[in-house]
Design an enzyme around this catalytic site. Structure first.
Site, PDB file in Angstrom:
ATOM      1  N   ASN A   9      -7.367  -0.939  -6.987  1.00  0.00           N
ATOM      2  CA  ASN A   9      -6.355   0.366  -6.890  1.00  0.00           C
ATOM      3  C   ASN A   9      -5.394  -0.053  -8.006  1.00  0.00           C
ATOM      4  OD1 ASN A   9      -5.122   2.035  -6.105  1.00  0.00           O
ATOM      5  ND2 ASN A   9      -4.440   1.762  -4.525  1.00  0.00           N
ATOM      6  N   LYS A  16      -3.499  -2.955  -6.635  1.00  0.00           N
ATOM      7  CA  LYS A  16      -3.546  -3.429  -5.930  1.00  0.00           C
ATOM      8  C   LYS A  16      -5.038  -3.359  -5.776  1.00  0.00           C
ATOM      9  CE  LYS A  16      -1.615  -0.310  -3.366  1.00  0.00           C
ATOM     10  NZ  LYS A  16      -0.880   0.460  -1.861  1.00  0.00           N
ATOM     11  N   ARG A  95     -10.617   3.511  -7.153  1.00  0.00           N
ATOM     12  CA  ARG A  95      -9.788   4.619  -7.150  1.00  0.00           C
ATOM     13  C   ARG A  95      -9.729   5.033  -8.236  1.00  0.00           C
ATOM     14  NH1 ARG A  95      -3.450   4.879  -7.239  1.00  0.00           N
ATOM     15  NH2 ARG A  95      -3.223   6.708  -6.641  1.00  0.00           N
ATOM     16  N   HIS A 184      -3.734  11.576  -3.768  1.00  0.00           N
ATOM     17  CA  HIS A 184      -3.574   9.429  -2.205  1.00  0.00           C
ATOM     18  C   HIS A 184      -4.490  10.511  -1.262  1.00  0.00           C
ATOM     19  CE1 HIS A 184       1.274   9.952  -4.832  1.00  0.00           C
ATOM     20  NE2 HIS A 184      -0.185   9.054  -4.900  1.00  0.00           N
ATOM     21  N   LEU A 213       5.065   7.870   0.363  1.00  0.00           N
ATOM     22  CA  LEU A 213       6.281   7.378  -1.174  1.00  0.00           C
ATOM     23  C   LEU A 213       6.559   6.793  -1.574  1.00  0.00           C
ATOM     24  CD1 LEU A 213       8.428   8.912   1.746  1.00  0.00           C
ATOM     25  CD2 LEU A 213       7.464  10.042   0.139  1.00  0.00           C
ATOM     26  N   GLY A 214       5.807   5.933  -3.026  1.00  0.00           N
ATOM     27  CA  GLY A 214       5.537   5.127  -3.436  1.00  0.00           C
ATOM     28  C   GLY A 214       5.955   5.431  -4.907  1.00  0.00           C
ATOM     29  N   ASN A 215       5.664   5.031  -6.018  1.00  0.00           N
ATOM     30  CA  ASN A 215       6.157   5.135  -7.364  1.00  0.00           C
ATOM     31  C   ASN A 215       5.171   7.120  -7.034  1.00  0.00           C
ATOM     32  OD1 ASN A 215       7.384   5.088  -9.915  1.00  0.00           O
ATOM     33  ND2 ASN A 215       5.071   4.961 -10.641  1.00  0.00           N
ATOM     34  N   ARG A 245       8.097  11.469 -12.459  1.00  0.00           N
ATOM     35  CA  ARG A 245       7.616  12.455 -12.452  1.00  0.00           C
ATOM     36  C   ARG A 245       8.614  13.872 -11.811  1.00  0.00           C
ATOM     37  NH1 ARG A 245       1.656  11.337 -10.271  1.00  0.00           N
ATOM     38  NH2 ARG A 245       2.589   9.738  -9.919  1.00  0.00           N
ATOM     39  N   ARG A 288      14.215   1.163  -4.760  1.00  0.00           N
ATOM     40  CA  ARG A 288      15.271  -0.457  -4.691  1.00  0.00           C
ATOM     41  C   ARG A 288      16.381  -0.747  -5.513  1.00  0.00           C
ATOM     42  NH1 ARG A 288      10.255  -4.384  -4.984  1.00  0.00           N
ATOM     43  NH2 ARG A 288       9.526  -3.398  -6.790  1.00  0.00           N
ATOM     44  N   GLY A 334       4.521   2.099  -0.378  1.00  0.00           N
ATOM     45  CA  GLY A 334       5.886   1.713  -0.192  1.00  0.00           C
ATOM     46  C   GLY A 334       6.620   1.879   0.325  1.00  0.00           C
ATOM     47  N   VAL A 335       7.673   3.192  -0.741  1.00  0.00           N
ATOM     48  CA  VAL A 335       8.799   3.312   0.058  1.00  0.00           C
ATOM     49  C   VAL A 335       8.396   3.987   1.835  1.00  0.00           C
ATOM     50  CG1 VAL A 335      10.604   4.712   0.573  1.00  0.00           C
ATOM     51  CG2 VAL A 335       9.488   3.905  -2.342  1.00  0.00           C
ATOM     52  N   GLU A 337       6.992   2.814   3.855  1.00  0.00           N
ATOM     53  CA  GLU A 337       6.938   1.812   4.744  1.00  0.00           C
ATOM     54  C   GLU A 337       8.023   0.821   5.007  1.00  0.00           C
ATOM     55  OE1 GLU A 337       3.125  -0.021   4.003  1.00  0.00           O
ATOM     56  OE2 GLU A 337       1.805   1.347   3.890  1.00  0.00           O
ATOM     57  N   GLU A 388      -5.658   2.231   1.632  1.00  0.00           N
ATOM     58  CA  GLU A 388      -6.470   2.881   0.414  1.00  0.00           C
ATOM     59  C   GLU A 388      -7.454   2.320   0.440  1.00  0.00           C
ATOM     60  OE1 GLU A 388      -3.879   5.327  -2.137  1.00  0.00           O
ATOM     61  OE2 GLU A 388      -3.224   3.284  -1.844  1.00  0.00           O
TER      62      GLU A 388
END
Length: 401
Positions: A9, A16, A95, A184, A213-215, A245, A288, A334-335, A337, A388
């Site tokens: 991925n 990942k 992916r 996604h 919600l991630g990058n 973005r 972060r 990531g965000v 969770e 995923e």
């Protein structure tokens, strides 16, 4: 009989991966998992490789490119195991973000397919090129192993015409396939099914709003297991504020900047994809870092997080209206969770809709699938870790069946 599948991925700034041994029902064991972060960014990233039956292996260095990061992943398997040759790989699943209108399901890779994928790069300039890099490295390393592309866009093929059609000239729609595709999809498919199971309901009777919600970030309204609305569009640029973005933007902005700043379409597109979002607002694409700066009193960073969460909250309300009945709001990736502050700010003011986060549950150190809403809340707020990779592995084997 179990079959070993390596899943890659490859994202815009991360990789990942998982090595899985799946049975005929698509269930099984994780033989190894791992990740690489901060690829192509300033400062070092970390490769974390976790074999199931051996000690974790970690390396911190500057990963200047996806090629370098993938070579390091293969080195981790050689150094810490399990050996990929000994695993007798059945397949490698990749992916791929954008399948356009040409790929609507998982597809076995060959030279012609890879060539067609390159033609789709303009639709997903941050993601399809690194996806293809992962494919090329893996095909070179494992020339005899079948490899399959699993597309983020496939889950959203169920969008109704009223949701995927843009109000643009007919020629754009028919000749150039300008429409909403959504992304996604593997995450939204997996998480929506797990949310239904968590609620003790069948997929067919469950309506959820999934916030990935991630990058990269997107929202999906899932009605009875089918995507009926999603925030990303023709490309992954539309929708929420993301790492680099912009998300939603007045479509007249590119023409305006051409007039007043002399920027051509390519320059504007590049800036909206690579220099906007959290990076454009606060100087970092990593939430972060933005939050640390906000805590230190940086007003730009504080505003960036507020803008980020305001956009999420607006979409929750809109998709509530689309679905009519919502059985859960689900945070993932990531965000979603890991960041309790984002979950709070993104749901503030939605109490009249039955959405209320409990501060104690939300701040708990617990991980895994859980409810973070107040007890008895009309609409549960859930945290469901996405997977995923297992979704990609299942689709990979199905494509080879």
């Amino acid at each position: 009989m179990t079959q070993a599948v390596l899943v890659l991925n490859v994202g815009s700034s991360s990789i990942k991966y998982q090595l899985l041994a799946l049975d005929d029902a698509g269930e099984g064991d994780r033989l190894a998992t791992g990740s690489v972060d901060r690829i192509g960014e300033k400062g070092p990233g970390t490769l974390r490789h976790r074999p199931a039956d051996a000690s974790a292996w970690e390396r911190t260095e500057v990963f200047a490119s996806h090629e370098q990061a993938l070579d390091s992943v293969l080195e981790a398997f050689r150094s810490a195991g399990p050996g990929l040759d000994a695993a007798e790989l059945t397949a490698i699943g990749h992916r791929v973000v954008h399948g356009g209108s040409r790929f609507t399901e998982a597809t076995v890779l060959d030279d012609d397919v890879v060539g067609t994928l390159r033609e789709l790069n303009p639709l997903a300039p941050l993601h399809n090129p690194p996806n293809i890099t992962g494919i090329e490295v893996a095909r070179k390393a494992f020339p005899g192993v079948p490899q399959v592309a699993v597309f983020d866009t496939a889950f959203h093929q169920s969008l109704p015409p009223s949701a995927y059609t843009y109000a643009v000239p007919r020629e754009w729609r028919e000749r150039y396939s300008v429409r909403r595709y959504g992304f996604h999809g593997t995450s939204h498919a997996y998480v929506s099914r797990r949310a239904a199971a968590f609620l003790g309901q069948t997929v067919e009777e469950t309506n959820v709003i999934v916030l990935h919600l991630g990058n990269g970030a997107s929202v999906c309204a899932v009605e009875g297991g089918r995507s009926v609305e999603t925030s990303m569009g023709l490309t992954p640029l539309e929708g929420l504020v993301m790492g680099t973005r912009s998300g939603d933007l007045d479509p007249a902005v590119p023409a305006y900047l051409q007039r007043v700043a002399g920027l051509d379409a390519e320059a504007v597109d590049r800036e909206l994809n690579r220099s906007s979002g959290l990076l454009g607002l606060a100087g970092s694409n990593d939430l972060r870092d933005v939050q640390k700066a906000a805590e230190a009193g940086d007003p730009d960073a504080r505003l960036a997080h507020e803008v980020y969460c305001h956009r999420i909250r607006k979409y929750i309300g809109a998709y509530y209206a689309v679905l009519g009945r919502v059985d859960a709001v689900v945070f993932t990736a990531g965000v979603g969770e890991n960041d309790e502050r984002t979950r709070v700010l993104s749901t503030q003011g939605l109490e009249r809709l039955g959405i209320r986060v409990d501060p104690v549950r939300n701040a708990a150190a617990e991980r895994g699938e859980r409810a973070v809403s107040a007890p008895g809340a009309q609409v549960p707020v859930l945290v469901i870790p996405t997977d995923e990779e297992i979704e990609i592995a299942r689709q990979t084997l199905a494509a080879l069946a």
